[in-house]
Write an enzyme that holds these catalytic residues in place. Structure first.
Site, mmCIF file in Angstrom:
data_model
loop_
_atom_site.group_PDB
_atom_site.id
_atom_site.type_symbol
_atom_site.label_atom_id
_atom_site.label_comp_id
_atom_site.label_asym_id
_atom_site.label_seq_id
_atom_site.Cartn_x
_atom_site.Cartn_y
_atom_site.Cartn_z
ATOM 1 N N CYS B 87 7.074 23.342 -2.883
ATOM 2 C CA CYS B 87 6.754 24.468 -2.005
ATOM 3 C C CYS B 87 6.885 25.794 -2.770
ATOM 4 O O CYS B 87 6.103 26.053 -3.668
ATOM 5 C CB CYS B 87 7.639 24.401 -0.765
ATOM 6 S SG CYS B 87 6.993 25.346 0.609
ATOM 7 N N HIS B 197 7.284 18.500 1.281
ATOM 8 C CA HIS B 197 8.731 18.404 1.039
ATOM 9 C C HIS B 197 9.214 16.956 1.069
ATOM 10 O O HIS B 197 9.694 16.481 2.098
ATOM 11 C CB HIS B 197 9.481 19.188 2.127
ATOM 12 C CG HIS B 197 9.359 20.662 1.989
ATOM 13 N ND1 HIS B 197 10.181 21.409 1.182
ATOM 14 C CD2 HIS B 197 8.501 21.540 2.561
ATOM 15 C CE1 HIS B 197 9.846 22.693 1.255
ATOM 16 N NE2 HIS B 197 8.827 22.806 2.090
ATOM 17 N N GLU B 199 11.869 15.822 -0.081
ATOM 18 C CA GLU B 199 13.330 15.784 0.122
ATOM 19 C C GLU B 199 13.699 15.729 1.608
ATOM 20 O O GLU B 199 14.847 15.471 1.955
ATOM 21 C CB GLU B 199 13.997 16.998 -0.554
ATOM 22 C CG GLU B 199 13.841 18.344 0.147
ATOM 23 C CD GLU B 199 12.522 19.056 -0.152
ATOM 24 O OE1 GLU B 199 11.565 18.396 -0.633
ATOM 25 O OE2 GLU B 199 12.435 20.276 0.124
#
Lengths: 82, 227
Positions: B87, B197, B199
């Site tokens: 990002c 994302h 994660e």
């Protein structure tokens, strides 16, 4: 050393889509400005600086554009010294 | 043991998620580097997390890309250390010239925060080898400037070199990104930037684990976990 005032204009390169310009263009149309063909938006920077000569100031300002003020992948810049 | 360093800037806000993901997946807490640091701890993986570094002033990632720590990141990347930018981290890597192209305002001008589908465009890389080629995975996105752009010449180059890692799939391109590009590698293949994302999808509590294999691959943990 002399003092200079400069304006830097940063605009999107031709051929790079400008969604913000498009939105502004649409808004102008809805306000009744019917003759508008195209809007491209950008940024200006007013910079005051000291330099030994106008040529030196111009050199510095160009370096500022290359290193930070413009992303030359997508943007063009123009430097004007008053 | 693989060593990870997470780089933090004023305005980083997904750094905590990244620390949690790395700790949970590798069993080791990552080291942290601050934007003013001029060197990094010895690392096998360096991560630039998401957020709004320096308030996204000037351009997203532009000021972070000129921070002292980025010189150390560039040196590590040149030595072959794996670097991941997610990002705002992806924006920072393009601004720093470590990845080609640029990330522009989303085509519909709105901030998008939702789940998208990604197809794996190249799985011959440690970051993506845990996935099948063309496998479609789920992944969340949250960004305002994710509209990937590169000029025709650059685009041809990255397509021909297999530098596209992920594409938005099944009509879920949320930002107008050219060729549906969601993530790209550098030419050497050790630097990956992506807008989604991973994660945030690494354990069942997240609602899915599709992001997990990316970190396992990057940390050479795929075989140990699947064995």
């Amino acid at each position: 050393m002399a003092s200079f005032t400069a304006q830097i204009r940063v605009t999107l390169k031709r051929g790079v889509l400008d969604p913000q310009g498009k939105a502004i263009e649409g808004a102008l149309g809805s306000l009744g400005f019917e003759g508008v063909h195209q809007v491209r938006q950008g940024k200006t920077f007013d910079i005051s600086l000291d330099a030994s000569s106008k040529a030196k100031a111009e050199e510095e300002l160009n370096a500022m554009c290359e290193k930070l003020l413009a992303n030359t992948v997508i943007e063009d810049y123009a430097v004007t010294i008053e | 043991m693989q060593r990870t360093t997470i780089v933090q800037f004023p305005g980083s806000n997904r750094d905590r998620d990244m620390i949690a993901a790395i700790t949970k997946i590798s069993g080791n807490a990552p080291s942290l580097a601050w934007h003013t640091d001029t060197s990094l701890p010895d690392s096998d993986l360096v991560i630039i997390p998401g957020g709004f570094s320096h308030g996204d002033y000037l351009r997203s990632g532009a000021i972070a890309a000129r921070a002292p720590v980025m010189k150390a990141v560039a040196e590590a990347a040149a030595k072959g250390v794996r670097v991941l930018g997610v990002c705002n981290g992806f924006q920072t890597l393009t601004e720093a010239g470590l990845l080609p192209g640029a990330l522009m305002r989303n085509n519909r001008l709105t901030f998008v925060c939702k789940e998208v589908k990604l197809s794996v465009a190249n799985n011959k890389n440690p970051f993506t080898e845990g996935y099948g080629l063309d496998e479609v995975i789920r992944c969340p996105v949250a960004h305002h400037d994710g509209n990937y752009f590169a000029d025709t010449e650059t685009l041809t180059q990255i397509e021909n070199n297999g530098q596209v890692a992920f594409r938005y799939a099944e009509g879920t391109n949320p930002n107008g990104s050219i060729n549906d590009i969601a993530g790209i590698f550098n030419e050497a293949g050790n630097v990956l930037g992506m807008m989604p994302h991973p994660e945030n999808l690494i354990e069942p509590a997240h609602g899915g684990i599709d992001g997990r294999r990316l970190f396992q691959g990057a940390l050479n943990l795929l075989e140990t976990e699947t064995a």
